[in-house]
Scaffold this motif. Structure first.
Motif, PDB file in Angstrom:
ATOM      1  N   ILE A 186     -20.932 -31.353 100.644  1.00  0.00           N
ATOM      2  CA  ILE A 186     -21.802 -32.430 101.109  1.00  0.00           C
ATOM      3  C   ILE A 186     -21.997 -33.499 100.045  1.00  0.00           C
ATOM      4  O   ILE A 186     -22.211 -34.679 100.364  1.00  0.00           O
ATOM      5  CB  ILE A 186     -23.152 -31.840 101.573  1.00  0.00           C
ATOM      6  CG1 ILE A 186     -22.922 -30.987 102.836  1.00  0.00           C
ATOM      7  CG2 ILE A 186     -24.186 -32.931 101.853  1.00  0.00           C
ATOM      8  CD1 ILE A 186     -24.129 -30.202 103.290  1.00  0.00           C
ATOM      9  N   SER A 210     -23.935 -27.776  98.658  1.00  0.00           N
ATOM     10  CA  SER A 210     -24.806 -28.949  98.681  1.00  0.00           C
ATOM     11  C   SER A 210     -25.597 -29.078  97.381  1.00  0.00           C
ATOM     12  O   SER A 210     -25.711 -28.126  96.604  1.00  0.00           O
ATOM     13  CB  SER A 210     -25.768 -28.831  99.868  1.00  0.00           C
ATOM     14  OG  SER A 210     -26.791 -29.798  99.820  1.00  0.00           O
ATOM     15  N   HIS A 267     -28.073 -38.177 102.762  1.00  0.00           N
ATOM     16  CA  HIS A 267     -26.898 -37.326 102.785  1.00  0.00           C
ATOM     17  C   HIS A 267     -26.161 -37.454 104.116  1.00  0.00           C
ATOM     18  O   HIS A 267     -26.760 -37.786 105.137  1.00  0.00           O
ATOM     19  CB  HIS A 267     -27.278 -35.858 102.575  1.00  0.00           C
ATOM     20  CG  HIS A 267     -27.715 -35.534 101.184  1.00  0.00           C
ATOM     21  ND1 HIS A 267     -28.952 -35.875 100.693  1.00  0.00           N
ATOM     22  CD2 HIS A 267     -27.072 -34.892 100.168  1.00  0.00           C
ATOM     23  CE1 HIS A 267     -29.068 -35.463  99.440  1.00  0.00           C
ATOM     24  NE2 HIS A 267     -27.944 -34.869  99.093  1.00  0.00           N
TER      25      HIS A 267
END
Length: 250
Positions: free
Chosen positions: A9, A183, A50
């Motif tokens: 991510i 992430s 994000h």
């Protein structure tokens, strides 16, 4: 060995090249969908600052496969969870059972199918990466052997512990998934389910089913068949009526 995807991510820039590649690979129409639909198998969602990809997780031991009464959902040895529309009876048990709520139904079709990502099974069978991984310009989506991807994820986390959360999402959620994520922020802040069990859900399904007498299963199957035929006819009638209304409006 089983193939999979690792989605980092921190590397996704929201270009949506994966979405375009997926639609081209699967012959899907261009749409303005803001979520997964019967014609959008993967979607890049903007969550805060994000970008997070949403798609089928291709579970190692899929619940959708375990609940399908006719074997329309299958887990292939190479990793993808695929769908056989010719076997499907439209019960939609797979949709209800999926812990990630991924499969979508063609509600507006006279002959609806269940739709979802099949991890480019033909490309994978031919030794190619998925279309989305091939199209990703930043390396946010990596394709390979699941075990290799796990090692890669662990190495990235080890090298930059201040950057990454010390978790590989999909490593053991519901027994493990073919699509995994890393992430820089906790996954619950990105909309991921963090209340999932670590054991495969089909094991729980069969633990319950094996305690039910076979006669109950036969009776339930017969009743379900009657229910499905009746409701299927009604769905077709509604679809035909809607189509006729659209034609009359034009």
């Amino acid at each position: 060995m089983s193939k999979g995807l690792l989605i980092d991510i921190t590397k996704c820039i929201g270009c949506r090249s994966c979405e375009t590649a997926c639609k081209t690979q699967n012959g899907l129409p261009e749409t303005t969908d803001t979520d997964l639909t019967a014609s959008t198998y993967t979607r890049v969602m903007e969550v805060g600052n994000h970008f997070v990809r949403k798609m089928c997780h291709h579970c190692v031991n899929p619940t959708c496969v375990s609940v399908c009464p006719v074997g329309a959902m299958k887990k292939t040895a190479s990793g993808p969870v695929v769908y056989d529309q010719d076997m499907c009876i439209g019960c939609r048990y797979c949709m209800a059972a999926c812990p990630f709520q991924i499969p979508r139904y063609e509600w507006n079709s006279a002959f609806p199918r269940v739709r979802k990502c099949i991890m480019c099974k033909d490309r994978v069978a031919g030794g190619l990466p998925t279309a989305c991984a091939e199209a990703c310009p930043t390396g946010a989506t990596s394709f390979g052997e699941r075990d290799d991807l796990i090692r890669e994820a662990r190495e990235r986390i080890r090298k930059e512990p201040d950057k990454y959360v010390n978790q590989i999402y999909g490593f053991n959620e519901v027994g493990g998934t073919g699509v995994m994520f890393i992430s820089d922020v906790p996954f619950e802040k990105l909309g991921f389910r963090v209340d999932l069990l670590k054991e495969p859900l089909p094991e729980l399904t069969w633990n319950v089913l094996e305690k039910i007498p076979k006669v109950v299963g036969v009776g339930s199957t017969l009743l379900f068949g009657i229910w499905w035929i009746t409701n299927r006819r009604e769905e077709v009638k509604r679809a035909e009526a809607e189509e006729n209304e659209k034609k009359n409006d034009h």
